[in-house]
Design a protein around this motif. Structure first.
Motif, short mmCIF file in Angstrom:
data_model
loop_
_atom_site.label_atom_id
_atom_site.label_comp_id
_atom_site.label_asym_id
_atom_site.label_seq_id
_atom_site.Cartn_x
_atom_site.Cartn_y
_atom_site.Cartn_z
N PHE A 164 0.84 -1.20 0.00
CA PHE A 164 0.00 0.00 0.00
C PHE A 164 0.88 1.25 0.00
N HIS A 165 0.42 2.26 -0.71
CA HIS A 165 1.05 3.58 -0.73
C HIS A 165 0.10 4.57 -0.08
N LEU A 166 0.55 5.15 1.04
CA LEU A 166 -0.25 6.15 1.73
C LEU A 166 0.43 7.51 1.59
N SER A 167 -0.39 8.56 1.38
CA SER A 167 0.19 9.90 1.17
C SER A 167 -0.73 10.96 1.78
N PRO A 168 -0.16 11.90 2.56
CA PRO A 168 -0.99 13.02 3.04
C PRO A 168 -1.46 13.87 1.85
N VAL A 169 -2.74 14.22 1.84
CA VAL A 169 -3.29 15.01 0.75
C VAL A 169 -2.60 16.36 0.69
N GLY A 170 -2.13 16.73 -0.50
CA GLY A 170 -1.49 18.02 -0.69
C GLY A 170 0.02 17.99 -0.51
N SER A 211 3.94 15.55 -1.17
CA SER A 211 4.57 14.51 -2.00
C SER A 211 5.10 13.36 -1.13
N PHE A 212 4.78 13.35 0.15
CA PHE A 212 5.26 12.34 1.08
C PHE A 212 4.51 11.03 0.86
N ILE A 213 5.25 9.92 0.81
CA ILE A 213 4.65 8.60 0.55
C ILE A 213 5.15 7.61 1.60
N VAL A 214 4.24 6.84 2.16
CA VAL A 214 4.56 5.76 3.09
C VAL A 214 4.23 4.44 2.41
N LYS A 215 5.25 3.58 2.33
CA LYS A 215 5.02 2.24 1.79
C LYS A 215 4.75 1.30 2.95
N PHE A 216 3.70 0.52 2.80
CA PHE A 216 3.25 -0.35 3.89
C PHE A 216 2.86 -1.70 3.30
N ASP A 217 3.57 -2.75 3.74
CA ASP A 217 3.32 -4.10 3.23
C ASP A 217 2.52 -4.90 4.24
N VAL A 218 1.55 -5.66 3.73
CA VAL A 218 0.76 -6.58 4.55
C VAL A 218 0.86 -7.96 3.91
N ASN A 219 1.43 -8.92 4.67
CA ASN A 219 1.53 -10.29 4.19
C ASN A 219 0.38 -11.11 4.75
N ILE A 220 -0.42 -11.68 3.86
CA ILE A 220 -1.58 -12.46 4.26
C ILE A 220 -1.27 -13.94 4.06
N VAL A 221 -1.43 -14.73 5.11
CA VAL A 221 -1.15 -16.16 5.07
C VAL A 221 -2.47 -16.92 4.95
#
Length: 472
Positions: free
Chosen positions: A420-426, A428-438
């Motif tokens: 997932f890519h999360l970004s504050p509106v307005g 250019s900051f991006i947070v990458k967040f991985d979720v592993n589903i088993v």
């Protein structure tokens, strides 16, 4: 008494052609013309009553005129000179040298010698000197045929009828028109006694009303005094209130300014110590084993340790939570923080990217999990956008935001890794967040486990160390 009855209250000179307004105050005709506020009305300077301009001139005050002529006879030429007679026939304002009996106006030299002597219309008029005019003691504007007063509405008709309903004198034509047509009318000569009686009753009523008016005026004066006193009290109370409020606000502002100044001093002290350490370290590194420099090296080490232990976040937080703030001020602070934190990234013209801790969760129809950061980036914005780069059909949503945590919800289609890519509106900051589903047996590939272990704690690229904690 004579002074009051012969002097115009507007020009403060002897009356010239005194006329009576409907409010019964008398002025010179020329003074009345100066009172006109527009083409249809004028205001009396004494009682402030507003009157409509009549079609015919206001009636002459014969009593004031008689007093003026009598005063002139007693004092002679002195009064004549004092009154400074001017031409009433034209608008030049030149001194009068004659008087036309038919026109009832004083004439300047031009009006007398040119207009009245040469003009056919005025050839039959009799012109006398100003001295002779004063001795004549006649009405300044007489009716040409001396047949009596004429109606102010219908100038060609004489006043002959008394309207009992309106209590006024009118002409015969007025009787045939609205509103007098339906009124009870009498000839003036037949209603003299009735008019005198009616005038007596009205005078008594006027006197009674005068007493009531004086009482009302006295009451209003007292009301005015009370109102002014109350207004003064309210002003003083409001002034005292605002003075006290400003004292409280100034105390708050002073405390806030001390917090900000103290925070700046703390940060500036650390910067100064860093500069001193850097300056000393360049020349002492080669002397670490020298006994002569041991104390100096130890001093440098202690200072470096204190710099390392220094908390840069605490003074900033102290300044952040000051009292003299508003929602608008907080928005400015958030914008300032946003611009400060991402200044380095904007210079490099790159997207700011960091990674949150990877989550390992079992498969379910709807998954809700938290993306946790080391730094409070989540507080920089109340709105975040989210998308899944490798599974765009998972319908991700941001469900909650705290200081360093964002709760997301999505619907996975199968097991595996979701990025997932999360970004504050307005921004250019991006947070990458991985979720592993088993799967249901809880199995996951070794590569996934190694990836999960490697990302078990939050980390930020060296290139993008932009949070407050990176300043430690």
């Amino acid at each position: 008494m004579a002074e009051q009855s012969t002097t115009c209250s507007s020009c403060l000179k002897l009356y010239t052609d005194p006329r009576v307004l409907p409010c019964l105050h008398t002025y010179c005709l020329k003074c009345i013309e100066g009172l006109s506020v527009d083409e249809s009305s004028l205001t009396c300077p004494q009682c402030k009553a507003k009157h409509q301009l009549p079609t015919a001139p206001y009636p002459v005050n014969l009593f004031a005129l008689s007093d003026v002529e009598e005063a002139k006879d007693k004092t002679g030429d002195y009064i004549e000179e004092e009154t400074e007679l001017i031409c009433g026939f034209c608008t030049t304002g030149d001194a009068a040298v004659g008087y036309c009996i038919e026109c009832g106006e004083y004439l300047c030299e031009c009006c007398r010698d040119v207009i009245h002597k040469r003009g056919k219309m005025f050839s039959s008029h009799k012109v006398v000197s100003t001295g002779e005019a004063a001795s004549l003691k006649r009405d300044i504007i007489p009716t040409p045929d001396n047949s009596g007063p004429h109606c102010t509405i219908h100038a060609e008709y004489k006043i002959e009828v008394y309207c009992r309903t309106c209590v006024s004198f009118v002409c015969c034509k007025c009787v045939l028109e609205h509103p007098h047509k339906e009124h009870e009318n009498l000839l003036i000569r037949e209603s003299i006694e009735e008019v005198a009686e009616k005038m007596g009753l009205l005078l008594e009523a006027a006197k009674s009303k005068a007493c009531k008016a004086e009482a009302c005026l006295s009451l209003l004066t007292k009301v005015e005094e009370l109102a002014l006193g109350e207004q003064h009290t309210v002003r003083m109370k409001m002034k005292a209130f605002f003075d006290e409020l400003m004292t409280i606000l100034e105390d708050i502002f002073r405390d806030d300014n001390k917090k900000i100044s103290s925070a700046k001093d703390s940060i500036a002290m650390i910067l100064s110590q860093v500069g001193s350490c850097l300056s000393l370290s360049t020349c002492i590194q080669d002397q670490i084993g020298n006994d002569r420099y041991l104390l100096l090296v130890n001093q440098l080490l202690q200072c470096l340790v204190s710099i390392e232990d220094a908390n840069l976040t605490s003074p900033v937080k102290e300044a952040w939570h000051i009292n003299s703030t508003s929602y608008h001020f907080k928005d400015k602070l958030n914008t300032l923080c946003n611009l400060t934190n991402f200044a380095e990234l904007k210079k490099e013209k790159e997207n700011a990217t960091c990674r949150a801790a990877t989550r390992l969760v079992p498969f379910s129809e709807v998954i809700r999990t938290d993306a946790v950061f080391d730094q409070p980036f989540a507080s920089l914005s109340s709105e975040w956008s989210i998308n899944c780069s490798n599974h765009p059909d998972s319908s991700p949503l941001v469900k909650g935001i705290t200081d360093n945590k964002i709760t997301i919800e999505f619907r996975p289609k199968h097991e595996g890794k979701y990025t997932f890519h999360l970004s504050p509106v307005g921004t250019s900051f991006i947070v990458k967040f991985d979720v592993n589903i088993v799967g249901s047996q809880g199995q996951v590939s070794k590569a996934t486990k190694r990836s999960s272990e490697a990302n078990n704690s939050p980390r930020i690229s060296k290139k993008l160390r932009i949070g407050l904690d990176d300043l430690k």
